[in-house]
Design a protein around this motif. Structure first.
Motif, PDB file in Angstrom:
ATOM      1  N   TYR A 149      49.304  -3.380 152.528  1.00 33.81           N
ATOM      2  CA  TYR A 149      50.516  -4.298 151.479  1.00 33.81           C
ATOM      3  C   TYR A 149      50.728  -3.120 150.699  1.00 33.81           C
ATOM      4  O   TYR A 149      49.935  -2.651 149.889  1.00 33.81           O
ATOM      5  N   LYS A 150      51.945  -2.852 150.550  1.00 32.62           N
ATOM      6  CA  LYS A 150      52.457  -2.050 149.564  1.00 32.62           C
ATOM      7  C   LYS A 150      51.830  -0.662 149.651  1.00 32.62           C
ATOM      8  O   LYS A 150      51.792   0.010 150.610  1.00 32.62           O
ATOM      9  N   ASP A 151      51.261  -0.245 148.723  1.00 30.33           N
ATOM     10  CA  ASP A 151      50.524   1.011 148.479  1.00 30.33           C
ATOM     11  C   ASP A 151      48.909   0.685 148.652  1.00 30.33           C
ATOM     12  O   ASP A 151      48.187   1.912 148.583  1.00 30.33           O
ATOM     13  N   GLY A 152      48.644  -0.575 149.130  1.00 28.08           N
ATOM     14  CA  GLY A 152      47.186  -0.439 149.363  1.00 28.08           C
ATOM     15  C   GLY A 152      46.957  -1.819 150.264  1.00 28.08           C
ATOM     16  O   GLY A 152      47.403  -1.579 151.399  1.00 28.08           O
ATOM     17  N   PHE A 153      46.137  -2.594 149.988  1.00 21.77           N
ATOM     18  CA  PHE A 153      45.818  -3.776 150.810  1.00 21.77           C
ATOM     19  C   PHE A 153      45.779  -5.046 150.415  1.00 21.77           C
ATOM     20  O   PHE A 153      45.789  -5.162 148.925  1.00 21.77           O
ATOM     21  N   LYS A 154      45.727  -6.110 151.073  1.00 17.68           N
ATOM     22  CA  LYS A 154      45.641  -7.326 150.682  1.00 17.68           C
ATOM     23  C   LYS A 154      44.771  -8.160 151.995  1.00 17.68           C
ATOM     24  O   LYS A 154      44.568  -7.734 153.018  1.00 17.68           O
ATOM     25  N   THR A 155      43.927  -9.256 151.231  1.00 19.58           N
ATOM     26  CA  THR A 155      43.158 -10.071 152.041  1.00 19.58           C
ATOM     27  C   THR A 155      43.583 -11.297 152.411  1.00 19.58           C
ATOM     28  O   THR A 155      44.337 -11.814 151.401  1.00 19.58           O
ATOM     29  N   VAL A 156      43.499 -11.855 153.488  1.00 19.11           N
ATOM     30  CA  VAL A 156      43.933 -13.151 153.873  1.00 19.11           C
ATOM     31  C   VAL A 156      42.699 -14.027 154.309  1.00 19.11           C
ATOM     32  O   VAL A 156      42.268 -13.578 155.198  1.00 19.11           O
ATOM     33  N   ASN A 157      42.429 -15.143 153.921  1.00 19.80           N
ATOM     34  CA  ASN A 157      41.474 -16.003 154.186  1.00 19.80           C
ATOM     35  C   ASN A 157      41.864 -16.941 155.473  1.00 19.80           C
ATOM     36  O   ASN A 157      43.169 -17.160 155.770  1.00 19.80           O
ATOM     37  N   VAL A 158      40.809 -16.868 156.418  1.00 20.89           N
ATOM     38  CA  VAL A 158      41.224 -17.439 157.672  1.00 20.89           C
ATOM     39  C   VAL A 158      41.525 -18.731 157.603  1.00 20.89           C
ATOM     40  O   VAL A 158      42.395 -19.618 158.310  1.00 20.89           O
ATOM     41  N   SER A 159      40.938 -19.649 156.546  1.00 23.18           N
ATOM     42  CA  SER A 159      41.536 -21.000 156.129  1.00 23.18           C
ATOM     43  C   SER A 159      42.962 -21.050 155.946  1.00 23.18           C
ATOM     44  O   SER A 159      43.603 -22.360 155.784  1.00 23.18           O
ATOM     45  N   ASP A 160      43.648 -20.056 155.463  1.00 18.26           N
ATOM     46  CA  ASP A 160      45.069 -19.912 155.042  1.00 18.26           C
ATOM     47  C   ASP A 160      46.019 -19.898 156.236  1.00 18.26           C
ATOM     48  O   ASP A 160      47.243 -20.033 156.279  1.00 18.26           O
ATOM     49  N   LEU A 194      37.094 -16.393 165.825  1.00 16.78           N
ATOM     50  CA  LEU A 194      37.490 -17.336 164.989  1.00 16.78           C
ATOM     51  C   LEU A 194      36.424 -18.583 165.171  1.00 16.78           C
ATOM     52  O   LEU A 194      36.007 -18.922 166.457  1.00 16.78           O
ATOM     53  N   ASP A 195      36.035 -19.497 164.296  1.00 20.82           N
ATOM     54  CA  ASP A 195      35.257 -20.627 164.547  1.00 20.82           C
ATOM     55  C   ASP A 195      35.802 -21.660 165.451  1.00 20.82           C
ATOM     56  O   ASP A 195      37.076 -22.019 165.080  1.00 20.82           O
ATOM     57  N   PRO A 196      35.301 -22.060 166.449  1.00 19.17           N
ATOM     58  CA  PRO A 196      35.792 -22.865 167.710  1.00 19.17           C
ATOM     59  C   PRO A 196      35.755 -24.264 167.154  1.00 19.17           C
ATOM     60  O   PRO A 196      36.487 -24.935 167.808  1.00 19.17           O
ATOM     61  N   ASP A 197      35.291 -24.657 165.794  1.00 18.43           N
ATOM     62  CA  ASP A 197      35.502 -26.047 165.518  1.00 18.43           C
ATOM     63  C   ASP A 197      36.740 -26.043 164.683  1.00 18.43           C
ATOM     64  O   ASP A 197      37.259 -27.254 164.486  1.00 18.43           O
ATOM     65  N   GLN A 198      37.418 -24.719 164.264  1.00 16.13           N
ATOM     66  CA  GLN A 198      38.331 -24.852 163.375  1.00 16.13           C
ATOM     67  C   GLN A 198      39.574 -24.469 164.203  1.00 16.13           C
ATOM     68  O   GLN A 198      40.806 -24.856 163.854  1.00 16.13           O
TER      69      GLN A 198
END
Length: 252
Positions: A149-160, A194-198
């Motif tokens: 992301y841009k000059d670095g990094f970002k995290t994304v939650n699986v729940s999103d 990924l969690d198969p329940d979700q």
């Protein structure tokens, strides 16, 4: 020699059946099975083939669950798209494994190994050891992604995540806020992580998050149409064969 194929993705099952029959004209695939429950019923009511080719992750659970519900006299060759389940444990006695995409030469070697050993899954002590390990093992599913992301990094939650789809050999992760990220993994790899329940593999192209579903509709020829919240521009269809498993996944 007879074979049974246990694989929930129809294109993979067709390709594997074709490879088996190309290896030797006398080889016969007597059944293609798609779920754990279907496999238990089939092995309970039919003569067991010489070799069972089993995908590890099926739509309704892990193929390991089959062994706790029915004794299998076939030699077993596991197949998997993701190196997750103590892979080296498969490299013993009659038990073998093949990483997807499966190459014909690897399949030939695995079949020859099974033929030379003549040990069934029910009597192989390594199967029992492996099953015990799997039962003890706490499976750790992915909880986040790291993206540039841009000059670095970002995290994304699986729940999103709303859903994931594959197009033109690229894997796209669509978030509930409408943004999209390009993933470095294949759909098959993400399905394992990924969690198969979700998350559910609706078809070859889509994985959907249960919390992002807006509605499910009957479609032509026994298929189901899935609508994801705020993304009705994507037509997500569940096949007639997979529809009962999908409904079971929703109703638990």
């Amino acid at each position: 020699m007879t074979f049974v194929i246990i694989e929930d993705e129809k294109p993979n099952a067709i390709r594997l059946k074709r490879m088996v029959e190309e290896i030797d004209a006398s080889y016969q695939v007597v059944a293609t099975i798609h779920t754990v429950s279907e496999a238990v019923e089939w092995f309970t009511n039919n003569p067991h083939p010489a070799i069972a080719l089993m995908d590890i992750r099926l739509a309704d659970g892990l193929s390991f669950d089959i062994f706790s519900r029915v004794k299998i006299s076939s030699s077993v060759i596991f197949t998997t798209a993701y190196d997750e389940y103590a892979i080296q444990a498969f490299k013993v006695n009659s038990v073998d494994y093949l990483l997807k995409p499966i190459e014909k030469e690897e399949l030939v070697n695995a079949v020859e190994k099974a033929k030379s050993l003549h040990v069934s899954a029910s009597t192989d002590p390594y199967i029992s050891e492996l099953l015990s390990y799997i039962k003890r093992k706490d499976v750790k599913y992915r909880t986040r992604f790291l993206f540039p992301y841009k000059d670095g990094f970002k995290t994304v939650n699986v729940s999103d995540i709303a859903f994931i789809y594959s197009e033109a050999k690229n894997t796209h992760i669509v978030l509930q806020n409408g943004s999209m990220q390009l993933a470095g993994q294949t759909l098959e790899e993400l399905e394992e992580q990924l969690d198969p329940d979700q998350f559910f593999r609706a078809n070859r192209q889509y994985i959907v998050n249960i919390n992002s579903l807006e509605s499910i509709h009957n479609h032509f020829n026994g298929k189901l149409k899935v609508v994801v919240k705020n993304h009705d521009d994507h037509e997500i269809l569940v096949s007639k064969e997979k529809a009962p498993v999908f409904k079971q996944w929703l109703d638990r």
